[in-house]
Scaffold this active site. Sequence first.
Site, short mmCIF file in Angstrom:
data_model
loop_
_atom_site.label_atom_id
_atom_site.label_comp_id
_atom_site.label_asym_id
_atom_site.label_seq_id
_atom_site.Cartn_x
_atom_site.Cartn_y
_atom_site.Cartn_z
N ARG A 7 0.83 -1.19 0.00
CA ARG A 7 0.00 0.00 0.00
C ARG A 7 0.87 1.24 0.00
NH1 ARG A 7 -5.14 0.84 1.47
NH2 ARG A 7 -4.52 2.71 0.39
N ARG A 63 3.21 4.79 -16.52
CA ARG A 63 3.48 4.28 -17.87
C ARG A 63 4.71 4.92 -18.50
NH1 ARG A 63 -2.12 5.00 -18.65
NH2 ARG A 63 -3.18 3.05 -18.21
N CYS A 75 -6.95 2.95 -12.88
CA CYS A 75 -7.33 4.09 -12.03
C CYS A 75 -8.81 4.00 -11.68
CB CYS A 75 -7.10 5.40 -12.77
SG CYS A 75 -5.38 5.80 -13.06
N GLU A 78 -11.64 6.97 -5.35
CA GLU A 78 -11.72 6.52 -3.96
C GLU A 78 -13.15 6.75 -3.47
OE1 GLU A 78 -10.33 4.82 -0.56
OE2 GLU A 78 -9.15 5.10 -2.38
N ARG A 90 -3.84 7.02 -3.94
CA ARG A 90 -3.52 5.79 -3.23
C ARG A 90 -3.14 4.71 -4.24
NH1 ARG A 90 -7.85 8.15 -0.44
NH2 ARG A 90 -7.75 8.07 1.83
N TYR A 108 3.69 5.87 2.96
CA TYR A 108 2.73 6.96 3.08
C TYR A 108 3.50 8.27 3.16
CZ TYR A 108 -0.74 3.38 3.79
OH TYR A 108 -1.56 2.30 3.60
N ARG A 116 -2.20 6.15 7.90
CA ARG A 116 -1.64 4.99 8.60
C ARG A 116 -0.40 5.40 9.37
NH1 ARG A 116 -3.20 -0.33 7.36
NH2 ARG A 116 -2.00 -0.70 9.25
#
Length: 122
Positions: A7, A63, A75, A78, A90, A108, A116
């Site tokens: 993540r 890319r 893509c 969220e 994210r 992060y 987080r």
Amino acid sequence: MNVRGIRGAITVEANEERPILDATAELVERIVAENGISPEDIGCVFITVTDDLDSAFPARAIRQMAGWELVPLMCALEVPVKGSLEKCIRLMVLVNTDKRQDQIRHVYLGGARALRPDLSKA
């Protein structure tokens, strides 16, 4: 060899093409560096953006990176939860690796550290 999820998230200051692309590239580069992986190890990358980022597809930045041309990218938006972190990109990177779950380093950056704090480096 296992498939593991890595993540990552980063925030941008403005809904503009260059900040979105630069932040995405920075996040991918940090995930790769922190986990010692290469594009050849990647099964796919899921990318989400908050609904206030609509000036560029973050996948475009990936890319354009050397060696990433064949990595499947997707893509999406969220989930727009009220009060959630704004201007956030994210990533969920699915990687083939021999590493254990506890050896994976999630990344992060910027304001996304708040998502987080238990996984964010000071």
